[in-house]
Design an enzyme around this catalytic site. Structure first.
Site, short mmCIF file in Angstrom:
data_model
loop_
_atom_site.label_atom_id
_atom_site.label_comp_id
_atom_site.label_asym_id
_atom_site.label_seq_id
_atom_site.Cartn_x
_atom_site.Cartn_y
_atom_site.Cartn_z
N ARG A 113 0.89 -1.17 0.00
CA ARG A 113 0.00 0.00 0.00
C ARG A 113 0.92 1.21 0.00
NH1 ARG A 113 -2.59 4.18 -0.05
NH2 ARG A 113 -4.63 4.52 0.88
N GLU B 240 -10.93 5.29 -5.61
CA GLU B 240 -11.28 3.88 -5.79
C GLU B 240 -11.61 3.64 -7.27
OE1 GLU B 240 -10.99 1.58 -3.46
OE2 GLU B 240 -10.43 3.07 -1.96
N ARG C 157 -1.15 -5.31 4.81
CA ARG C 157 -0.38 -4.85 3.66
C ARG C 157 0.86 -4.11 4.17
NH1 ARG C 157 -5.10 -1.46 0.84
NH2 ARG C 157 -5.04 -0.69 2.98
#
Length: 178
Positions: free
Chosen positions: A64, A72, A106
């Protein structure tokens, strides 16, 4: 004359110890900085700020990107952000510096491209992300977002773009209302 030589010897000894200590310190700092960069190949780009890499140990790592938040995929400019990130790094060797691990397991990281440019910063310069001030206080991130806003590039061409954290919150409210 003997006194002068004795003083010079003491000075040289102290200077030598100081110089040696400084040299060892610089070597340690340099090795620490280079050791925290990890080389990997980008094998997948999920969206503008998430990618998967594979390291020399053949283990996949979900990354990330630190300090920014791209739209998004379902949002305006979400696909543009993914395409930009893919064009910059997909299939290429990158270097990343781990900042932490998030709640989704992540690796939060700053990513450096083959040409030495920082991917995180390039996405902000392209106007395809918000600087995530909650997680990063870097002034160059602030400046890059502001410059993209002023120039009206990327998502800043939209009159009132919705930050992804607001979009996610609204989507969650709608899902919970069902």
């Amino acid at each position: 004359m003997v006194i002068y030589e004795a003083n010079t010897g003491g000075f040289m000894r102290r200077f030598g110890i100081l110089f040696f200590s400084l040299l060892v310190g610089l070597i340690l700092v340099a090795s620490a900085q280079s050791d925290d960069l990890i080389a990997a190949r980008v094998i997948s780009v999920t969206d503008g700020d998430n990618l998967t890499v594979i390291g020399s140990d053949n283990k996949q790592v979900l990354i990330r990107l630190h300090g920014l938040d791209c739209p998004e995929l379902e949002q305006p400019f979400g696909e543009n952000a993914k395409e930009f990130t893919s064009n910059m790094c997909f299939g290429k060797i990158i270097m990343y510096r781990m900042v932490g691990i998030d709640r989704f397991d992540r690796t939060i990281a700053t990513v450096f491209l083959e040409d030495g440019k920082e991917l995180n910063l390039e996405i902000l310069k392209a106007g395809l992300a918000w600087h995530y001030e909650r997680y990063s206080k870097r002034q160059d991130y602030v400046d890059s977002e502001e410059e993209a806003r002023r120039a009206g590039i990327g998502l800043w061409a939209d009159t009132k773009p919705t930050p992804p954290w607001e979009w996610r919150r609204e989507r969650l409210k709608k899902q919970n209302a069902l």
